[in-house]
Design a protein around this motif. Structure first.
Motif, PDB file in Angstrom:
ATOM      1  N   ILE A 186    -123.192 -16.715  -0.599  1.00 45.26           N
ATOM      2  CA  ILE A 186    -122.917 -17.895   0.055  1.00 45.26           C
ATOM      3  C   ILE A 186    -121.470 -17.584   0.720  1.00 45.26           C
ATOM      4  O   ILE A 186    -120.615 -17.177   0.329  1.00 45.26           O
ATOM      5  N   GLY A 187    -121.722 -17.833   2.193  1.00 45.10           N
ATOM      6  CA  GLY A 187    -120.639 -17.700   3.023  1.00 45.10           C
ATOM      7  C   GLY A 187    -119.612 -19.011   2.739  1.00 45.10           C
ATOM      8  O   GLY A 187    -120.126 -20.075   2.954  1.00 45.10           O
ATOM      9  N   PHE A 188    -118.292 -18.662   2.752  1.00 45.18           N
ATOM     10  CA  PHE A 188    -117.525 -19.520   2.497  1.00 45.18           C
ATOM     11  C   PHE A 188    -116.442 -19.536   3.783  1.00 45.18           C
ATOM     12  O   PHE A 188    -115.804 -18.812   4.016  1.00 45.18           O
ATOM     13  N   GLY A 189    -116.228 -21.108   4.487  1.00 47.93           N
ATOM     14  CA  GLY A 189    -115.660 -21.090   5.453  1.00 47.93           C
ATOM     15  C   GLY A 189    -114.583 -22.225   5.199  1.00 47.93           C
ATOM     16  O   GLY A 189    -113.982 -22.798   6.489  1.00 47.93           O
ATOM     17  N   ALA A 190    -114.126 -22.711   4.247  1.00 47.41           N
ATOM     18  CA  ALA A 190    -113.205 -23.668   4.039  1.00 47.41           C
ATOM     19  C   ALA A 190    -111.720 -23.260   4.688  1.00 47.41           C
ATOM     20  O   ALA A 190    -111.011 -24.160   5.047  1.00 47.41           O
ATOM     21  N   ASN A 191    -111.470 -22.028   4.356  1.00 42.47           N
ATOM     22  CA  ASN A 191    -110.059 -21.654   4.683  1.00 42.47           C
ATOM     23  C   ASN A 191    -109.879 -20.849   5.817  1.00 42.47           C
ATOM     24  O   ASN A 191    -108.806 -21.017   6.684  1.00 42.47           O
ATOM     25  N   VAL A 192    -110.840 -19.909   6.165  1.00 42.31           N
ATOM     26  CA  VAL A 192    -110.888 -19.208   7.467  1.00 42.31           C
ATOM     27  C   VAL A 192    -112.554 -18.875   7.730  1.00 42.31           C
ATOM     28  O   VAL A 192    -113.273 -18.683   6.567  1.00 42.31           O
ATOM     29  N   VAL A 193    -112.781 -18.976   8.925  1.00 43.37           N
ATOM     30  CA  VAL A 193    -114.318 -18.697   9.315  1.00 43.37           C
ATOM     31  C   VAL A 193    -114.192 -17.306   9.852  1.00 43.37           C
ATOM     32  O   VAL A 193    -113.796 -17.139  11.131  1.00 43.37           O
ATOM     33  N   ARG A 194    -114.937 -16.361   9.283  1.00 46.73           N
ATOM     34  CA  ARG A 194    -115.111 -15.005   9.960  1.00 46.73           C
ATOM     35  C   ARG A 194    -116.443 -14.899  10.477  1.00 46.73           C
ATOM     36  O   ARG A 194    -117.569 -15.286   9.756  1.00 46.73           O
ATOM     37  N   GLU A 195    -116.648 -14.799  11.866  1.00 45.69           N
ATOM     38  CA  GLU A 195    -117.665 -15.035  12.457  1.00 45.69           C
ATOM     39  C   GLU A 195    -118.950 -14.038  11.833  1.00 45.69           C
ATOM     40  O   GLU A 195    -120.120 -14.316  12.066  1.00 45.69           O
TER      41      GLU A 195
ATOM     42  N   ASP B 202    -105.160 -19.118   0.607  1.00 48.27           N
ATOM     43  CA  ASP B 202    -104.377 -18.075   1.589  1.00 48.27           C
ATOM     44  C   ASP B 202    -104.634 -16.624   1.080  1.00 48.27           C
ATOM     45  O   ASP B 202    -105.673 -16.620   0.160  1.00 48.27           O
ATOM     46  N   GLU B 203    -104.092 -15.618   1.545  1.00 48.03           N
ATOM     47  CA  GLU B 203    -104.399 -14.386   1.354  1.00 48.03           C
ATOM     48  C   GLU B 203    -102.898 -13.763   0.265  1.00 48.03           C
ATOM     49  O   GLU B 203    -101.922 -13.611   0.981  1.00 48.03           O
ATOM     50  N   GLY B 204    -103.405 -13.317  -0.798  1.00 49.61           N
ATOM     51  CA  GLY B 204    -102.189 -12.965  -1.778  1.00 49.61           C
ATOM     52  C   GLY B 204    -101.415 -12.012  -1.118  1.00 49.61           C
ATOM     53  O   GLY B 204    -100.011 -12.064  -1.048  1.00 49.61           O
TER      54      GLY B 204
END
Length: 226
Positions: free
Chosen positions: A195-204, A29-31
């Protein structure tokens, strides 16, 4: 720096240090959004978070506005942290352990707040001195003044500055940045690979520009198998 996926993996396998974003990367999440929910202003703050992470608003603008909307106090922050259970994205601890086995140093670089990050960092074994993030400033009454704007992470380009400082201080030859947001993407360079990370949210914008985009920490772990 435009590396292929294979070249990024090679940098990772030889990295001296790996820098992990926290919100929506290390943590699911976003703290600051969760802190805003605690204050009953979650939707307003989340909209600004998305603008900053998507690159449509400067980070410092979004940070100032979010703090203004939340209007926190020291006591409210303390109560929030007492009620919040630290949680890490699946595979995060395993990746950190594997990298350390390979002699790699781990740092958390975040536009979030150290006070909110500390419980999760402690849970997965990241010491406080290896967290580069923002801090709240308070009046003597306990009312928040804002963020400490002397820290590089409070503004756009701050993660790049933090990585430059790490390299200068420790002399690292190869540094990898892992994260989900535009502020992580812009940290390479000076990071040697991203390294782009998209497990929690994918930012295009990140998915489009990252030459290696993953949907789990396991994908990264798989490339570190001996």
């Amino acid at each position: 720096m435009d590396l292929t996926k294979e070249q990024i993996i090679e940098v990772l396998r030889n990295a001296d240090a790996v820098c992990l974003d926290v919100d929506s990367t290390l943590c699911p999440d976003e703290g600051i959004d969760e802190f805003a929910k605690f204050h009953g202003v979650g939707d307003e703050v989340k909209e600004l978070t998305n603008k900053a992470m998507g690159g449509s608003m400067t980070f410092q603008e979004a940070l100032r506005e979010r703090i203004k909307i939340i209007n926190p106090t020291y006591i409210r922050l303390k109560t929030f942290l007492q009620q919040r259970t630290p949680i890490a994205t699946p595979g995060a601890k395993e990746l950190i352990d594997k990298l350390r086995e390979r002699g790699c140093y781990i740092f958390l670089i975040s536009g979030g707040f150290t006070e909110i990050i500390n419980p999760t960092a402690k849970m997965i074994g990241i010491p406080r001195e290896d967290i580069l993030a923002n801090k709240f400033l308070y009046y003597y009454t306990g009312q928040c003044v804002g963020a400490d704007e002397s820290l590089p992470t409070c503004r756009s380009g701050g993660k790049a500055k933090a990585i430059e400082e790490l390299r200068k201080k420790h002399g690292y030859k190869k540094i990898v940045m892992i994260g989900d947001g535009a502020t992580d993407l812009e940290a390479c360079p000076p990071a040697d690979a991203f390294i782009g990370f998209g497990a929690n949210v994918v930012r295009e914008v990140v998915k489009e520009k990252a030459n290696w985009f993953v949907y789990s920490f396991q994908e990264i772990l798989d490339e570190l198998k001996d």
